[in-house]
Design a protein around this motif. Structure first.
Motif, PDB file in Angstrom:
ATOM      1  N   UNK A  36       0.929  -1.293   0.102  1.00  0.00           N
ATOM      2  CA  UNK A  36      -0.221   0.071   0.019  1.00  0.00           C
ATOM      3  C   UNK A  36       0.681   1.260   0.001  1.00  0.00           C
ATOM      4  N   UNK A  37       1.805   1.356   0.904  1.00  0.00           N
ATOM      5  CA  UNK A  37       2.819   2.351   1.069  1.00  0.00           C
ATOM      6  C   UNK A  37       3.355   2.447  -0.406  1.00  0.00           C
ATOM      7  N   UNK A  38       3.942   1.522  -0.882  1.00  0.00           N
ATOM      8  CA  UNK A  38       4.540   1.494  -2.321  1.00  0.00           C
ATOM      9  C   UNK A  38       3.892   2.080  -3.376  1.00  0.00           C
ATOM     10  N   UNK A  39       2.312   1.677  -3.422  1.00  0.00           N
ATOM     11  CA  UNK A  39       1.451   2.090  -4.516  1.00  0.00           C
ATOM     12  C   UNK A  39       1.119   3.764  -4.259  1.00  0.00           C
ATOM     13  N   UNK A  40       1.134   4.048  -3.159  1.00  0.00           N
ATOM     14  CA  UNK A  40       0.837   5.411  -2.790  1.00  0.00           C
ATOM     15  C   UNK A  40       2.237   6.269  -3.251  1.00  0.00           C
ATOM     16  N   UNK A  41       3.214   5.763  -2.947  1.00  0.00           N
ATOM     17  CA  UNK A  41       4.546   6.634  -3.256  1.00  0.00           C
ATOM     18  C   UNK A  41       4.663   6.564  -4.827  1.00  0.00           C
TER      19      UNK A  41
END
Length: 94
Positions: A36-41
């Motif tokens: 999730x954090x990777x996709x938001x980044x």
């Protein structure tokens, strides 16, 4: 002012296709958070790249993000509502 198409496509692709559908299949909670954090980044980097290349103003990027965040939320709710009724496990219509 016109919303950024790249920002909107980034939100659609990363939030709907990859993040939501893949994260529903992942069992581990820590892996879900990392993805999730990777996709938001990735989505934020798309927006920043459009500003850095001087193709859009920051307000254009925010407008694109806002429009597609609302669009994504509507589609998520529709998928949850219709998912068990209309879709099999691969997402194809019966």
């Amino acid at each position: 002012m016109r919303p950024s198409g790249h920002a909107m496509v980034g939100i659609i692709f990363f939030s709907m296709v990859i993040a939501y559908l893949i994260m529903n299949e992942i069992k581990g909670n820590s892996l879900k958070w990392a993805m999730g954090i990777g996709f938001v980044c990735l989505v934020l980097l798309i927006g920043v790249s459009r500003i850095v290349m001087k193709v859009h103003f920051p307000t254009d990027i925010l407008a694109g993000f806002a429009l597609l965040a609302a669009y994504s939320l509507i589609l998520f709710k529709l998928y949850k509502f219709l998912g068990s009724r209309c879709f099999d496990f691969q997402g194809a219509l019966f």
